[in-house]
Design a protein around this motif. Structure first.
Motif, PDB file in Angstrom:
ATOM      1  N   PRO A 252       0.802  -1.234   0.000  1.00 27.73           N
ATOM      2  CA  PRO A 252       0.000   0.000   0.000  1.00 27.73           C
ATOM      3  C   PRO A 252       0.826   1.271   0.000  1.00 27.73           C
ATOM      4  N   ASP A 253       2.123   1.171   0.297  1.00 22.65           N
ATOM      5  CA  ASP A 253       2.966   2.365   0.337  1.00 22.65           C
ATOM      6  C   ASP A 253       3.906   2.469  -0.865  1.00 22.65           C
ATOM      7  N   THR A 254       3.671   1.643  -1.890  1.00 15.67           N
ATOM      8  CA  THR A 254       4.504   1.685  -3.098  1.00 15.67           C
ATOM      9  C   THR A 254       3.892   2.625  -4.125  1.00 15.67           C
TER      10      THR A 254
ATOM     11  N   HIS B  22      -5.323   1.653  -1.330  1.00 16.15           N
ATOM     12  CA  HIS B  22      -3.920   1.968  -1.606  1.00 16.15           C
ATOM     13  C   HIS B  22      -3.634   3.417  -1.220  1.00 16.15           C
ATOM     14  N   ARG B  23      -2.565   3.629  -0.435  1.00 14.72           N
ATOM     15  CA  ARG B  23      -2.285   4.957   0.115  1.00 14.72           C
ATOM     16  C   ARG B  23      -1.275   5.760  -0.689  1.00 14.72           C
ATOM     17  N   ALA B  24      -0.343   5.092  -1.312  1.00 14.76           N
ATOM     18  CA  ALA B  24       0.758   5.788  -1.987  1.00 14.76           C
ATOM     19  C   ALA B  24       0.269   6.436  -3.281  1.00 14.76           C
TER      20      ALA B  24
ATOM     21  N   ASP C 131      -4.481   9.562  -3.308  1.00 12.79           N
ATOM     22  CA  ASP C 131      -3.356  10.323  -3.861  1.00 12.79           C
ATOM     23  C   ASP C 131      -3.136   9.850  -5.296  1.00 12.79           C
TER      24      ASP C 131
END
Length: 396
Positions: free
Chosen positions: A262-264, A290-292, A321
């Protein structure tokens, strides 16, 4: 790895064999289909055969595999093998068929190269062939075991949606009412149809989403074939398949799948009908939170030709984002760009992993631009619809 003696022979003969591979593969397919016409009728893509693209892909894969054995004797080219094995497994290729291919391929090599094929040369290239074939057989065996073997399953069309003048989406459910296996975003299914001449031709189509847990969804672009076999399946689907009709589908396959936490940071780039696996990926990213950063890039002829555009925009907007960048060759509306995809002014986050799908020139261009922007080549993944001519080009 190759034995030491065979490595010496293959290295010495690779330039001559490589230069003749185009002629060899042409003779190979001619002999194979003369002896086994059912393979052309019911397994091989007649459009790719008519266009010569399958011959180019085969020549490229053999040359690339042999070169890799020589340059990296301690490694196997697993990425190439995985891509081929997934395609084979979606078609139902069997281990026995590798022996048939071997017979006709080596007959073609002897015919084209003549006296140059000494017993030592034949033995060395035989070793190359079986190293590649046995590696593929092993990967395909695992894929079959994971999916309970290969079987064509009947699926009923429950909805048909016109996306553009040349793209239709088909939503299907299994006729047997049984469970539907999950798929990984980016994978495809093989679709087998019975054509008017009795052939049962097979094509692969990306799963463009999961409209419900018990359904499959594919989006098919009609290929304008002018009577040639290249578009015979897509034209059959567009002209003849309606709600209530039944199609044969394989289980999902394909190695271009999301592999990122999730941070990629991600970049999903597509052109034309290459949008289909990207929409499936976006739907998954939106559902999984997904955060990234997710950068979405797409190029098309015009907004009217942009299949699944609403889904493309909606799923992108659901991500916290994200940014959507669109290019159209004509009729570009406000907020989009005119022309071909150009990443010069598109932010690319450090550590980005990229996924590409579309025509080969598009993917070559985007890959080069990403590498110039600092994205590691190992972090750029692609999907080719049809024979992998990128590989064929890399082997030359």
């Amino acid at each position: 790895m190759l034995s030491e003696q065979s490595a010496v022979t293959v290295r010495a003969t690779l330039p001559a064999v490589g230069a003749a591979l185009g002629t060899i593969t042409e003779r190979f397919y001619a002999g194979l289909f003369e002896a086994h016409p059912e393979l052309l009728r019911d397994l091989f893509n007649r459009g790719n055969q008519a266009a010569g693209t399958q011959r180019q892909a085969l020549a490229g894969s053999v040359a690339a595999f042999a070169t890799h054995l020589l340059d990296h004797p301690e490694q196997r080219p697993d990425a190439m093998l995985q891509r081929i094995a997934h395609k084979h497994a979606s078609l139902g290729v069997t281990p026995e068929q590798y022996a048939i291919v071997h017979q006709h391929l080596f007959a073609a090599i002897a015919e084209v190269l003549g006296d140059a094929v000494t017993p030592e040369v034949a033995a060395a290239w035989d070793e190359v062939y079986w190293l590649m074939a046995n590696a593929l057989i092993a990967v395909e065996k695992r894929l079959y075991e994971e999916r309970g073997g290969h079987a064509w399953r009947h699926w009923e069309v429950v909805e048909r949606v016109t996306e553009t003048a040349d793209v239709a989406t088909f939503r299907l459910r299994p006729v047997d009412g049984g469970p539907v296996r999950d798929f990984l975003p980016g994978q495809y299914v093989s679709v087998r149809v019975a054509l008017a001449d009795g052939a049962r031709q097979i094509r692969q189509y990306s799963l463009s989403g999961a409209p419900a847990p018990a359904l499959r969804q594919i989006s098919v672009k009609r290929v304008h074939d002018d009577g040639e076999p290249d578009g015979e399946v897509s034209n059959h689907l567009h002209a003849r398949v309606r709600v209530g009709d039944v199609l044969e589908l394989s289980e999902p396959h394909g190695d271009l799948v999301l592999d990122a936490g999730p941070d990629t940071p991600l970049l999903l780039a597509s052109a034309g009908i290459g949008v289909t696996p990207m929409v499936a990926m976006l739907a998954h990213l939106a559902d999984s939170g997904h955060r990234a950063p997710v950068t979405v890039v797409h190029g098309d002829r015009s907004p009217a030709d942009h299949a699944l555009r609403t889904d493309h925009e909606t799923y992108t907007a659901k991500l916290p984002d994200s940014a959507l960048h669109l290019w159209y060759e004509q009729d570009a509306p406000t907020g989009t760009r005119t022309g071909l995809v150009d990443l010069a002014h598109v932010p690319v986050a450090s550590g980005t992993r990229a996924y590409l799908c579309g025509p080969l020139p598009f993917m070559r261009s985007v890959r080069a631009q990403l590498i110039a922007r600092g994205v590691a080549p190992a972090d750029i993944h692609y999907e080719v619809f049809g024979p992998d001519l990128w590989l064929a080009g890399e082997a030359r």
